[in-house]
Design an enzyme around this catalytic site. Sequence first.
Site, PDB file in Angstrom:
ATOM      1  N   GLU A 104       0.854  -1.194   0.000  1.00  0.00           N
ATOM      2  CA  GLU A 104       0.000   0.000   0.000  1.00  0.00           C
ATOM      3  C   GLU A 104       0.882   1.233   0.000  1.00  0.00           C
ATOM      4  OE1 GLU A 104      -2.820  -0.258   3.207  1.00  0.00           O
ATOM      5  OE2 GLU A 104      -4.099  -1.634   2.099  1.00  0.00           O
ATOM      6  N   HIS A 154      -9.966  10.020   4.060  1.00  0.00           N
ATOM      7  CA  HIS A 154      -9.633   9.025   3.040  1.00  0.00           C
ATOM      8  C   HIS A 154      -9.956   9.638   1.689  1.00  0.00           C
ATOM      9  CE1 HIS A 154      -9.371   5.349   0.743  1.00  0.00           C
ATOM     10  NE2 HIS A 154      -8.850   4.756   1.796  1.00  0.00           N
ATOM     11  N   ARG A 201      -1.794   9.971   1.742  1.00  0.00           N
ATOM     12  CA  ARG A 201      -3.251  10.131   1.725  1.00  0.00           C
ATOM     13  C   ARG A 201      -3.711  11.587   1.779  1.00  0.00           C
ATOM     14  NH1 ARG A 201      -6.001   5.700   5.574  1.00  0.00           N
ATOM     15  NH2 ARG A 201      -5.368   4.210   3.985  1.00  0.00           N
ATOM     16  N   HIS A 223     -12.135   9.691   7.931  1.00  0.00           N
ATOM     17  CA  HIS A 223     -11.848   8.254   7.978  1.00  0.00           C
ATOM     18  C   HIS A 223     -11.321   7.780   9.326  1.00  0.00           C
ATOM     19  CE1 HIS A 223     -10.774   4.386   6.322  1.00  0.00           C
ATOM     20  NE2 HIS A 223      -9.486   4.573   6.504  1.00  0.00           N
ATOM     21  N   ARG A 225      -1.447   8.846   9.796  1.00  0.00           N
ATOM     22  CA  ARG A 225      -1.321   7.384   9.986  1.00  0.00           C
ATOM     23  C   ARG A 225      -0.938   6.693   8.683  1.00  0.00           C
ATOM     24  NH1 ARG A 225      -4.944   3.144   9.226  1.00  0.00           N
ATOM     25  NH2 ARG A 225      -6.432   4.692   8.497  1.00  0.00           N
TER      26      ARG A 225
HETATM   27  C1  SIN Z   1      -8.051   1.490   2.838  1.00  0.00           C
HETATM   28  O1  SIN Z   1      -8.311   0.318   2.632  1.00  0.00           O
HETATM   29  O2  SIN Z   1      -7.808   2.282   1.942  1.00  0.00           O
HETATM   30  C2  SIN Z   1      -8.057   1.978   4.254  1.00  0.00           C
HETATM   31  C3  SIN Z   1      -7.064   1.261   5.050  1.00  0.00           C
HETATM   32  C4  SIN Z   1      -6.647   2.086   6.216  1.00  0.00           C
HETATM   33  O3  SIN Z   1      -7.210   3.142   6.450  1.00  0.00           O
HETATM   34  O4  SIN Z   1      -5.703   1.675   6.902  1.00  0.00           O
END
Ligand code: SIN
Length: 538
Positions: free
Chosen positions: A114, A230, A276, A337, A372
């Site tokens: 990720e 998010h 993010r 989020h 985060r």
């Molecule tokens: C996501 O799946 O994009 C969110 C995961 C997260 O906030 O850690």
Amino acid sequence: MAPPSAGPLIVGTGIAGLYVAIRGRELGLRPTLVTKSALEESNTRYAQGGIAAAIGPDDRPALHLKDTIRAGAGLVDRGAARILVEEAPRRIADLVRLGVPFDTVEGQIALGREAAHSRSRILHAGGDATGLQIEETLRARAIELGVEVHERTSLRRIVAEAGRSVRVLLVREGERGGTWIEAGPVVLATGGAGSLYRDSSNPSVATGEGVAVAFRAGALVTDMEFIQFHPTVFYREGAPRYLMTEAIRGEGALLRNGRGERFMPNYHPDAELAPRDVVTRAIRTEMERTRERCVYLDATGLPRDRLLARFPTISRFLAGYALDPSRDMIPVTPAAHFMIGGVSTDHEGRSSIRGLLACGEVAATGVHGANRLASNSLIEGLVFGERVVRQLLHPASGGPAAPSQRVMVREASGAGAEAGPEEVAEIRDVLWNEVGIVRSGPGLRRAIRQFEHLHRRIAPAGPEDPPTPIANAALAALLIARAALTREESRGAHYRSDFPRARPEWRRHLGLLRPSAPPSAARSRSRPARARKAVRPT
Ligand code: SIN
């Protein structure tokens, strides 16, 4: 309601609450779990992205630590983050032992990548249903172990005397007064506050109630200005703001504006995989520039089979809107989020009030700093949940170090007026408009005035009256706005258009306290970075 049996009271049934209950029970405690909703309802259930741990052959906790610190924009508590990354593999082993069916490839746990992770270290279960699989496994185990559960029961007040929690008020849904019980240890695992915002990826239970209750009892609350947005939740008028996991971009999906133009390369060298907060602000800018209400996630370059296998839940959700991600653009918009701040805790989950512990999203351990790292939240709930269990078994004194800057927030005494959907809508709109992705001094002052006004109307009149859930929501919203106004810089998830850069003198945590908080909360155990600035109480 009948008072719960003696033993720790655990409030909240997401990953942290369930895990503490299970481990406590396995180690001989008799925990009671309470949840204001149904046992299965929590933020955990909706987590799609996964759970991070350095378990791959090319990975090490030190690399996970480096990524966590880099994401946290100068505010990560290194000690807490080291605990997180070093203990994460053992907590994953616990989940495997408890039966969580992680996805595998050729018999090995599959690891995804990720944004901002330098290695593939994200575990999934059921493709994009990781939270659901974890929650169902833990719930079944808690029931099997005979954990006492009280559903539709909320913790509304904690009364602390001489810095120790002594009584708590539990209110069952539909009941007026509630039941006061003598407090043994209380573990807050109530989750975050995302649903206080108009647009949110969170379920409606995420209203910041744990923070409000702890603050009112005199606990130190920190870092509330850092609300993580998010970048991509589903957008359609009247449809739920359903999360479109970052992992879709991790697989190669692109972002396009309403004119069909790819825009992220104009904002950051990592384009769609930029941090993010950068992606969120870029989307907001593009929406304003093109006067559109959303942008589009373009996964049409990915093979259909791969999309269906990797994102089965999302594919099903989109099919309900006649969308096929291998053919159609997915309309998306940013949404609130994750609450990075919360009830301040030390590395053992102890708050500034003796007997009150916290873990999971409601706790501010300092591991996330100002931003985060994706998929670090479920693992945080487990790692610090295990440490909370250790404290329940062998209590020792301690608590969080006082932050170098504190703000006293006076809670206006209220008229105890009834509140309903109009007040909820007011909180959600004001937070979204004035305390959202981009903030400014004038807007934050307006928000504070509105929350204070609302508070004077609906806050409980007497010190022992049960605050309504909406009064607690208004208090949590006030704390977010107050912290955001005080932090005169932009850092991580907190962006101020009037202070658009990070300022070195602000590389510090910001604590919020009630004026009459117990002395343990106000005591400074670390030397402040500079003389404390006096801030006028609200
Ligand atoms: C996501 O799946 O994009 C969110 C995961 C997260 O906030 O850690």
